[in-house]
Write a protein that holds these residues in place. Structure first.
Motif, PDB file in Angstrom:
ATOM      1  N   LEU A 128      37.902  37.878  28.036  1.00 43.61           N
ATOM      2  CA  LEU A 128      37.934  38.471  29.509  1.00 43.61           C
ATOM      3  C   LEU A 128      36.595  39.600  29.567  1.00 43.61           C
ATOM      4  CD1 LEU A 128      41.070  38.482  30.628  1.00 43.61           C
ATOM      5  CD2 LEU A 128      39.579  37.115  30.864  1.00 43.61           C
ATOM      6  N   ALA A 129      36.373  39.874  28.503  1.00 46.52           N
ATOM      7  CA  ALA A 129      35.367  40.826  28.912  1.00 46.52           C
ATOM      8  C   ALA A 129      33.787  40.466  28.783  1.00 46.52           C
ATOM      9  CB  ALA A 129      35.307  42.377  27.487  1.00 46.52           C
ATOM     10  N   GLN A 130      33.338  38.920  28.445  1.00 45.17           N
ATOM     11  CA  GLN A 130      32.299  38.824  28.624  1.00 45.17           C
ATOM     12  C   GLN A 130      31.908  38.462  30.069  1.00 45.17           C
ATOM     13  OE1 GLN A 130      33.144  34.697  26.677  1.00 45.17           O
ATOM     14  NE2 GLN A 130      33.576  35.485  24.802  1.00 45.17           N
ATOM     15  N   SER A 131      32.626  38.863  31.126  1.00 49.73           N
ATOM     16  CA  SER A 131      32.426  38.392  32.529  1.00 49.73           C
ATOM     17  C   SER A 131      32.953  39.530  33.185  1.00 49.73           C
ATOM     18  CB  SER A 131      33.497  37.401  32.755  1.00 49.73           C
ATOM     19  OG  SER A 131      32.575  37.174  34.561  1.00 49.73           O
ATOM     20  N   PRO A 154      39.199  46.341  28.758  1.00 50.71           N
ATOM     21  CA  PRO A 154      37.695  46.755  28.343  1.00 50.71           C
ATOM     22  C   PRO A 154      37.205  47.663  29.701  1.00 50.71           C
ATOM     23  CG  PRO A 154      38.468  44.777  27.264  1.00 50.71           C
ATOM     24  CD  PRO A 154      39.621  44.889  27.756  1.00 50.71           C
ATOM     25  N   GLU A 155      35.644  47.860  29.793  1.00 52.56           N
ATOM     26  CA  GLU A 155      35.159  48.053  31.027  1.00 52.56           C
ATOM     27  C   GLU A 155      35.110  46.526  31.399  1.00 52.56           C
ATOM     28  OE1 GLU A 155      31.483  50.486  33.096  1.00 52.56           O
ATOM     29  OE2 GLU A 155      31.757  49.858  31.119  1.00 52.56           O
ATOM     30  N   GLY A 156      35.239  46.736  32.809  1.00 52.64           N
ATOM     31  CA  GLY A 156      34.940  45.454  34.228  1.00 52.64           C
ATOM     32  C   GLY A 156      35.868  44.191  33.879  1.00 52.64           C
ATOM     33  N   VAL A 157      36.773  44.404  33.265  1.00 57.04           N
ATOM     34  CA  VAL A 157      38.082  43.563  33.299  1.00 57.04           C
ATOM     35  C   VAL A 157      39.242  44.162  34.681  1.00 57.04           C
ATOM     36  CG1 VAL A 157      40.196  42.478  32.338  1.00 57.04           C
ATOM     37  CG2 VAL A 157      37.835  43.236  30.890  1.00 57.04           C
ATOM     38  N   THR A 158      39.998  43.516  34.861  1.00 58.54           N
ATOM     39  CA  THR A 158      41.372  43.920  35.971  1.00 58.54           C
ATOM     40  C   THR A 158      42.431  43.344  35.639  1.00 58.54           C
ATOM     41  OG1 THR A 158      39.577  43.709  37.685  1.00 58.54           O
ATOM     42  CG2 THR A 158      42.078  42.848  39.078  1.00 58.54           C
ATOM     43  N   VAL A 159      43.260  44.135  35.398  1.00 59.33           N
ATOM     44  CA  VAL A 159      44.538  43.984  34.881  1.00 59.33           C
ATOM     45  C   VAL A 159      45.235  43.850  35.610  1.00 59.33           C
ATOM     46  CG1 VAL A 159      46.454  44.023  32.770  1.00 59.33           C
ATOM     47  CG2 VAL A 159      44.043  44.431  32.529  1.00 59.33           C
ATOM     48  N   ILE A 160      46.559  42.690  36.572  1.00 55.79           N
ATOM     49  CA  ILE A 160      47.592  42.855  37.206  1.00 55.79           C
ATOM     50  C   ILE A 160      49.030  42.748  36.830  1.00 55.79           C
ATOM     51  CG2 ILE A 160      48.120  41.867  39.740  1.00 55.79           C
ATOM     52  CD1 ILE A 160      44.431  40.982  38.680  1.00 55.79           C
ATOM     53  N   LEU A 193      47.974  47.283  40.317  1.00 55.79           N
ATOM     54  CA  LEU A 193      46.255  47.098  39.076  1.00 55.79           C
ATOM     55  C   LEU A 193      45.496  48.413  38.311  1.00 55.79           C
ATOM     56  CD1 LEU A 193      45.408  44.250  40.476  1.00 55.79           C
ATOM     57  CD2 LEU A 193      44.167  45.872  42.065  1.00 55.79           C
ATOM     58  N   SER A 194      45.474  48.031  37.836  1.00 54.94           N
ATOM     59  CA  SER A 194      44.362  48.715  36.724  1.00 54.94           C
ATOM     60  C   SER A 194      43.003  48.073  36.351  1.00 54.94           C
ATOM     61  CB  SER A 194      45.867  49.457  35.407  1.00 54.94           C
ATOM     62  OG  SER A 194      45.540  48.149  35.178  1.00 54.94           O
ATOM     63  N   GLY A 195      42.142  48.879  35.568  1.00 56.76           N
ATOM     64  CA  GLY A 195      41.373  47.842  35.186  1.00 56.76           C
ATOM     65  C   GLY A 195      40.408  48.863  36.178  1.00 56.76           C
ATOM     66  N   HIS A 196      39.532  47.485  36.575  1.00 54.10           N
ATOM     67  CA  HIS A 196      38.065  47.297  37.668  1.00 54.10           C
ATOM     68  C   HIS A 196      39.078  46.688  38.715  1.00 54.10           C
ATOM     69  CE1 HIS A 196      34.577  46.309  39.178  1.00 54.10           C
ATOM     70  NE2 HIS A 196      34.692  45.361  39.316  1.00 54.10           N
ATOM     71  N   ALA A 197      38.906  47.694  39.619  1.00 53.10           N
ATOM     72  CA  ALA A 197      39.675  47.329  41.082  1.00 53.10           C
ATOM     73  C   ALA A 197      38.443  48.569  41.874  1.00 53.10           C
ATOM     74  CB  ALA A 197      40.648  48.350  40.983  1.00 53.10           C
ATOM     75  N   SER A 198      36.807  46.971  42.317  1.00 54.23           N
ATOM     76  CA  SER A 198      36.404  47.904  43.379  1.00 54.23           C
ATOM     77  C   SER A 198      36.948  47.354  45.035  1.00 54.23           C
ATOM     78  CB  SER A 198      35.050  46.953  43.238  1.00 54.23           C
ATOM     79  OG  SER A 198      34.708  45.840  42.673  1.00 54.23           O
ATOM     80  N   ASP A 199      36.796  48.175  45.899  1.00 50.97           N
ATOM     81  CA  ASP A 199      36.744  47.299  47.289  1.00 50.97           C
ATOM     82  C   ASP A 199      36.638  46.021  47.238  1.00 50.97           C
ATOM     83  OD1 ASP A 199      37.643  50.280  47.862  1.00 50.97           O
ATOM     84  OD2 ASP A 199      35.727  50.823  48.437  1.00 50.97           O
ATOM     85  N   GLY A 200      37.088  45.579  48.135  1.00 48.07           N
ATOM     86  CA  GLY A 200      36.837  43.926  48.778  1.00 48.07           C
ATOM     87  C   GLY A 200      36.503  43.088  47.648  1.00 48.07           C
ATOM     88  N   LEU A 201      37.791  43.723  46.482  1.00 52.27           N
ATOM     89  CA  LEU A 201      37.135  43.008  45.262  1.00 52.27           C
ATOM     90  C   LEU A 201      38.762  41.465  45.375  1.00 52.27           C
ATOM     91  CD1 LEU A 201      36.576  41.694  41.872  1.00 52.27           C
ATOM     92  CD2 LEU A 201      38.254  43.372  41.453  1.00 52.27           C
ATOM     93  N   ALA A 202      37.695  40.422  45.256  1.00 52.73           N
ATOM     94  CA  ALA A 202      39.073  39.724  45.192  1.00 52.73           C
ATOM     95  C   ALA A 202      38.998  38.688  44.291  1.00 52.73           C
ATOM     96  CB  ALA A 202      38.126  38.274  46.257  1.00 52.73           C
TER      97      ALA A 202
END
Length: 403
Positions: A128-131, A154-160, A193-202
């Protein structure tokens, strides 16, 4: 994106054949059966989540109640389907999690007790860290989930994360809705929600598909049949017929799996064939006999792979015997006799596809690298066989660069 899929229950009715021309890839594994315990997120939930994602244009690998080998094969199939620049990458895992030296793992379904044999979440996160910023790991917890506290994201990965039943509903409904803010939809179900979680992320932003050609539909059916045949071979070899039924409730061998699950013979078909000690010469002769009778084996090489097993199954079904995909001594003799009485090979000559791609177009597409290469291809072949795919890739690139 290459066509891939490990357990497509319901065949094409549950899987649009045009998933090859979409924007992302997904892996869905739901393990609900642990010994006598059956938890949420079983085969029905896996199918519901996979179908919801496919209808939104994602290519999905799915597996229900998988063992250690099957889970690794599903992950390998997911990885193999990923093409550069395709997003999002979505992995949904549900079941019991355990902690080992290498970090948390998803335990295999069934009576397997070895925690080390589970699917490594570290390996999943590495993929997943590839994206970054477009990679999502969704975890449904059945029972205690203390092992997940040690998860290194990893940085940039969102975990739910959340209870398996809630995750099943979320993944099949809100997660599959384009442009729905993830933070809001996860909160509705009480998921963390943990990891990457920017505003408006879908999770899904848009869907781009085109109707499938006849050749593409045929290729999809062939792929699904091959995956079904491979899963059946594993079931026959291991005796795990319920696991096959969980992933293929309407599969090619569903009836035989039910019979063998409820009253398995003292010796399995695989063991009966193994007792014959067929050497390479004998195996090649069997393949020649099958070919002469009109059943394609995929080659006469003395190796009984999925193609040969499928040919054996077809011959058995045609002959009125149990379609196990494995031969006993009586069947080997009958097969040889049938082939000797056959006047000539009846393998149909392959028909040339009406929408065959020219060598020039194929070469241009294979050389299309980056935005410039894709635009060059579209300039020459605006309505070509790969035109829709090229436009999807360009759209992904433009979104990623903020254009």
């Amino acid at each position: 994106m290459r066509t891939a899929g490990l357990a497509l229950a319901g065949f094409l009715a549950a899987a649009p054949a045009w998933a090859e021309f979409t924007t992302g890839d997904a892996l869905v594994i739901g393990n609900a059966r642990y010994g006598e315990t059956v938890t949420a997120f079983g085969p029905d939930a896996v199918q519901a989540v996979a179908r919801a994602l496919r209808l939104r244009g994602q290519e999905v690998e799915q597996l229900a109640n998988g063992g250690a080998v099957a889970m690794q094969q599903a992950l390998d199939g997911f990885v193999a389907a990923i093409d550069e620049g395709e997003t999002p990458l979505i992995v949904v895992l549900s079941g019991q999690f355990a902690s080992v030296d290498g970090g948390p793992v998803l335990r295999p379904a069934g009576r397997e007790t070895s925690k080390a044999a589970g699917l490594s979440l570290a390996a999943v996160l590495e993929v997943l860290a590839q994206s970054p910023r477009r990679a999502f790991l969704v975890l449904g917890e059945a029972g205690e989930a203390t092992a997940l506290e040690a998860l290194e994201i990893p940085e940039g990965v969102t975990v739910i994360r959340g209870p398996a039943a809630k995750v099943a509903e979320f993944a099949a409904r809100e997660m599959a809705q384009p442009a729905l803010p993830l933070e809001k939809s996860a909160d509705w179900y009480g998921l963390s929600l943990s990891g990457h979680a920017s505003d408006g992320l879908a999770v899904l932003t848009h869907t781009e598909v085109r109707p499938p050609s006849e050749a593409e539909q045929a290729a999809a059916r062939d792929r699904i049949a091959l995956l079904d045949e491979t899963a059946w071979q594993r079931a026959v070899e291991s005796g795990a017929f319920q696991a096959y039924l969980d992933s293929y409730p309407q599969g090619l061998h569903a009836e035989a799996a039910l019979q063998m699950r409820d009253g398995a013979p003292a010796i399995s078909p695989a063991e009966a064939e193994a007792s014959l000690a067929l050497d390479a010469t004998a195996r090649r002769e069997i393949q020649r006999s099958l070919t002469r009778l009109g059943h394609r084996t995929g080659g006469i090489d003395g190796i009984f792979g999925p193609g040969t097993r499928g040919a054996i199954t077809a011959w058995q079904r045609q002959s009125g015997t149990d379609p196990t995909g494995y031969l006993d001594a009586a069947q080997v003799a009958r097969l040889s006799k049938d082939a000797a009485q056959s006047p000539a090979p009846s393998v149909p000559r392959p028909r040339r596809a009406s929408n065959a791609v020219s060598a020039a177009e194929a070469a241009t597409w294979n050389m299309a690298r980056g935005e410039r290469g894709l635009r060059a291809y579209l300039g020459q072949y605006p309505n070509g066989a790969f035109a829709a795919r090229a436009r999807v890739k360009l759209s992904n690139m433009q979104r990623g660069s903020g254009q």
